[in-house]
Design a protein around this motif. Structure first.
Motif: not given
Length: 223
Positions: A20-41, A66-71
């Motif tokens: 595991s120490a040879i050639g190991s790499s982690k996937a880059i993590v992106l963070t998505g957020v939606v709500g609770p207001a009218s925000d999405i990123s 939010s139960a009024a929005h989705n991503f």
């Protein structure tokens, strides 16, 4: 004998390194957020907005507040979404390729939205802003002006928005030329805007009820 033992020891040490120490790499993590207001990123690990990514595999951690929005993330090879009625956090593993990707709230796509590009893909340039012209016909006058108020005599070929004020119920404004034949009604007083592609050539404007009310201008190719 000592050399043989030393060789065996080195050999064991070499194979005892964890794979595991040879050639190991982690996937880059992106963070998505939606709500609770009218925000999405969608953000990078450093908190900046995702605008461009290299092609490859990423983990996307989405928190739906939010139960009024989705991503909803979509693009070439990707179509993932949370439920509009549900909340919580999910993680998707996605592989993106050259192209454009969008993320929206399916319930409010006109104002809760974002996008990013991947790899060598480039957004096409926006269409050129239309020029502006103004025309007017009265009982005794007819004219066509450019956006700075000057009389239109020679203009470059492109798309224009022509706003015509027809203030007479006895005259009309009639424009003709390459690819254009537009006019207002004779009996109606009306203000209207036409979106026109003016090609190289000569254009004429007149009143169909009075030969004395006329004018012309030239359109030249943009070099």
């Amino acid at each position: 004998m000592l050399r043989t033992l030393l060789a065996i020891t080195l050999s064991v040490a070499a194979v005892s390194i964890p794979a595991s120490a040879i050639g190991s790499s982690k996937a880059i993590v992106l963070t998505g957020v939606v709500g609770p207001a009218s925000d999405i990123s969608l953000k990078n690990a450093d908190g900046t907005n995702v605008t461009h990514l290299d092609a490859g595999t990423y983990d996307v951690s989405v928190t739906d507040n939010s139960a009024a929005h989705n991503f909803h993330l979509s693009g070439p090879g990707v179509d993932m979404a949370t439920d509009v009625e549900a909340t919580g956090t999910v993680t998707w593993t996605i592989t993106v390729v050259d192209g454009k990707y969008t993320f929206v709230c399916d319930a409010h796509p006109t104002f809760m939205k974002g996008s990013f590009t991947v790899g060598a893909f480039q957004e096409p340039p926006p269409p050129p802003t239309p020029g502006k012209l103004s025309g007017k016909v009265t009982t005794s006058r007819i004219f066509l002006h450019t956006s700075n108020g000057a009389k239109a005599t020679t203009i470059v070929s492109k798309q224009y928005k022509l706003t015509v004020s027809d203030t007479s119920n006895k005259q009309n404004f009639h424009l003709t030329g390459p690819g254009v034949n537009r006019k207002t009604g004779v009996a109606a007083k009306k203000k209207t805007t036409w979106t026109l592609l003016l090609r190289p050539g000569t254009y004429k404007f007149r009143s169909d009820k009075n030969r004395k009310l006329h004018g012309s201008f030239k359109v030249i190719a943009l070099v």
